[in-house]
Scaffold this motif. Structure first.
Motif, PDB file in Angstrom:
ATOM      1  N   LYS A 161       0.818  -1.212   0.000  1.00  0.00           N
ATOM      2  CA  LYS A 161       0.000   0.000   0.000  1.00  0.00           C
ATOM      3  C   LYS A 161       0.850   1.259   0.000  1.00  0.00           C
ATOM      4  O   LYS A 161       0.440   2.309  -0.508  1.00  0.00           O
ATOM      5  CB  LYS A 161      -0.922  -0.005   1.218  1.00  0.00           C
ATOM      6  N   ASP A 162       2.078   1.170   0.553  1.00  0.00           N
ATOM      7  CA  ASP A 162       2.929   2.354   0.664  1.00  0.00           C
ATOM      8  C   ASP A 162       3.880   2.510  -0.513  1.00  0.00           C
ATOM      9  O   ASP A 162       4.774   3.350  -0.495  1.00  0.00           O
ATOM     10  CB  ASP A 162       3.728   2.304   1.967  1.00  0.00           C
ATOM     11  N   ALA A 163       3.698   1.698  -1.575  1.00  0.00           N
ATOM     12  CA  ALA A 163       4.664   1.695  -2.675  1.00  0.00           C
ATOM     13  C   ALA A 163       4.184   2.453  -3.905  1.00  0.00           C
ATOM     14  O   ALA A 163       4.763   2.312  -4.975  1.00  0.00           O
ATOM     15  CB  ALA A 163       5.007   0.260  -3.061  1.00  0.00           C
ATOM     16  N   PHE A 164       3.154   3.263  -3.775  1.00  0.00           N
ATOM     17  CA  PHE A 164       2.584   3.935  -4.939  1.00  0.00           C
ATOM     18  C   PHE A 164       3.077   5.369  -5.116  1.00  0.00           C
ATOM     19  O   PHE A 164       2.600   6.086  -5.988  1.00  0.00           O
ATOM     20  CB  PHE A 164       1.045   3.920  -4.854  1.00  0.00           C
ATOM     21  N   TYR A 165       4.023   5.794  -4.290  1.00  0.00           N
ATOM     22  CA  TYR A 165       4.557   7.152  -4.410  1.00  0.00           C
ATOM     23  C   TYR A 165       5.677   7.188  -5.457  1.00  0.00           C
ATOM     24  O   TYR A 165       6.123   6.142  -5.936  1.00  0.00           O
ATOM     25  CB  TYR A 165       5.047   7.656  -3.053  1.00  0.00           C
ATOM     26  N   SER A 166       6.135   8.394  -5.792  1.00  0.00           N
ATOM     27  CA  SER A 166       7.174   8.554  -6.818  1.00  0.00           C
ATOM     28  C   SER A 166       8.385   9.258  -6.219  1.00  0.00           C
ATOM     29  O   SER A 166       8.496  10.482  -6.279  1.00  0.00           O
ATOM     30  CB  SER A 166       6.642   9.362  -8.017  1.00  0.00           C
ATOM     31  N   GLU A 167       9.284   8.475  -5.653  1.00  0.00           N
ATOM     32  CA  GLU A 167      10.542   9.038  -5.138  1.00  0.00           C
ATOM     33  C   GLU A 167      11.524   9.122  -6.315  1.00  0.00           C
ATOM     34  O   GLU A 167      12.484   8.363  -6.408  1.00  0.00           O
ATOM     35  CB  GLU A 167      11.096   8.149  -4.027  1.00  0.00           C
ATOM     36  N   ILE A 168      11.263  10.100  -7.193  1.00  0.00           N
ATOM     37  CA  ILE A 168      12.087  10.227  -8.402  1.00  0.00           C
ATOM     38  C   ILE A 168      13.537  10.524  -8.051  1.00  0.00           C
ATOM     39  O   ILE A 168      14.468   9.873  -8.547  1.00  0.00           O
ATOM     40  CB  ILE A 168      11.534  11.326  -9.325  1.00  0.00           C
ATOM     41  N   TYR A 169      13.752  11.513  -7.189  1.00  0.00           N
ATOM     42  CA  TYR A 169      15.122  11.920  -6.865  1.00  0.00           C
ATOM     43  C   TYR A 169      15.865  10.787  -6.147  1.00  0.00           C
ATOM     44  O   TYR A 169      17.044  10.549  -6.401  1.00  0.00           O
ATOM     45  CB  TYR A 169      15.125  13.174  -5.996  1.00  0.00           C
ATOM     46  N   GLY A 170      15.162  10.086  -5.279  1.00  0.00           N
ATOM     47  CA  GLY A 170      15.779   8.947  -4.596  1.00  0.00           C
ATOM     48  C   GLY A 170      16.113   7.841  -5.577  1.00  0.00           C
ATOM     49  O   GLY A 170      17.149   7.179  -5.457  1.00  0.00           O
TER      50      GLY A 170
END
Length: 317
Positions: A176-185
């Motif tokens: 559930k917590d994997a839908f974000y976009s940590e582009i810079y990371g």
């Protein structure tokens, strides 16, 4: 010249005056600096349509090195010039694919259960076309994906069949917590794949939106970064230290949100930003990037012995 100097060489490029052509320093390779005082520059010269300009010679270029960004008094001595097509070592690519929740929507941003209509499917098909288009057997391709977390599937390898198989392992996030976009990371982690790689190195990142920090949006510590919010300057610094250029592909319909800082990272690292609205355009962009890199001019010059914490490089064409 200290080891630190090797890692912080900066890039400055200037367009040619009065022409529809432009020049870009796409990579600075200082691996030989301590050995023979030589620095290698990869130069992309393109016309107004982004096509590579051919037929240039050593006399077409001047290289300047300075410890300031404004004063470049004396041209450096050029040792050699080659075309990228003459380099037998090949190119090291890392394909970084957006695997956030929005990649499982249609190109128009609508929910769908039809896998064929999903952005991720179009992205995978474009990668397959890219692999088929590579002609130099010395080229290597790596694969990684990012959302909230970074997943490395393969470091750059000549085994393209393996990369094709690994594409199938990129699946819709189930956490559930994997839908974000940590582009810079994601870019920050991707640079680490090149720490032991020499030669021409390029990351091609496909993104369909903006950076979304997990901690900023949830106030829950990230599993890798904790409460640290990764700034776009963090991956940029590492790209410049390691001599890796970032090529950005914004994937989505016209008017979709794009991460402006990601484009800044690409430009400052020696890469270029492209937009693609569908699979056909996406395939064309991958091919354009590969063509630009393959047809670069590779200039080697003798570095100055003047000690400095940071050196800036300018090329005039």
């Amino acid at each position: 010249i200290t080891q630190r100097l090797l890692l912080v060489l900066s890039m400055i490029s200037f367009s040619s005056v009065g022409l529809a052509e432009s020049i870009r320093i796409s990579q600075i390779d200082s691996d030989s600096l301590l050995i023979d005082q030589k620095v290698t520059l990869y130069l992309s010269v393109t016309d107004q349509f982004g096509n590579s300009v051919e037929g240039l010679h050593k006399d077409n270029f001047q290289v300047f090195e300075s410890d300031t960004e404004t004063d470049f008094p004396t041209a450096a001595k050029l040792a050699s010039l080659k075309r990228g097509t003459e380099i037998t070592d090949g190119i090291n690519f890392l394909l970084l694919i957006d695997n956030s929740g929005s990649m499982y929507q249609t190109l128009d941003g609508k929910k769908t259960a039809d896998k064929a209509d999903r952005r991720i499917t179009h992205a995978k098909q474009a990668v397959l076309a890219f692999l088929d288009s590579i002609k130099n057997p010395e080229d290597k391709v790596g694969l990684a994906a990012y959302n909230t977390y970074y997943n490395s599937y393969s470091v750059p390898t000549k085994d393209y069949a393996r990369i094709e198989q690994l594409l199938d392992e990129i699946q819709m996030p189930t956490q559930k917590d994997a839908f974000y976009s940590e582009i810079y990371g994601g870019v920050l982690q991707a640079v680490k794949e090149f720490q032991t790689v020499r030669g021409r190195k390029a990351i091609i990142i496909l993104s369909d939106g903006e950076n979304r920090s997990f901690y900023q949006n949830t106030q829950t510590p990230h599993k890798r970064y904790g409460t640290k919010v990764i700034s776009y300057t963090d991956p940029l610094e590492e790209l410049q230290k390691e001599g890796v250029s970032l090529y950005v592909i914004n994937f989505g319909k016209k008017g979709s949100r794009q991460d402006r800082n990601l484009m800044k990272i690409g430009e400052a690292s020696g890469g270029v930003t492209f937009n693609a609205q569908n699979q056909q355009e996406l395939e064309q962009v991958y091919k354009k990037i590969e063509d630009q890199i393959r047809k670069e001019y590779v200039v080697t010059y003798t570095a100055s012995m003047v000690p400095s914490e940071k050196k800036h490089v300018k090329v005039s064409y």
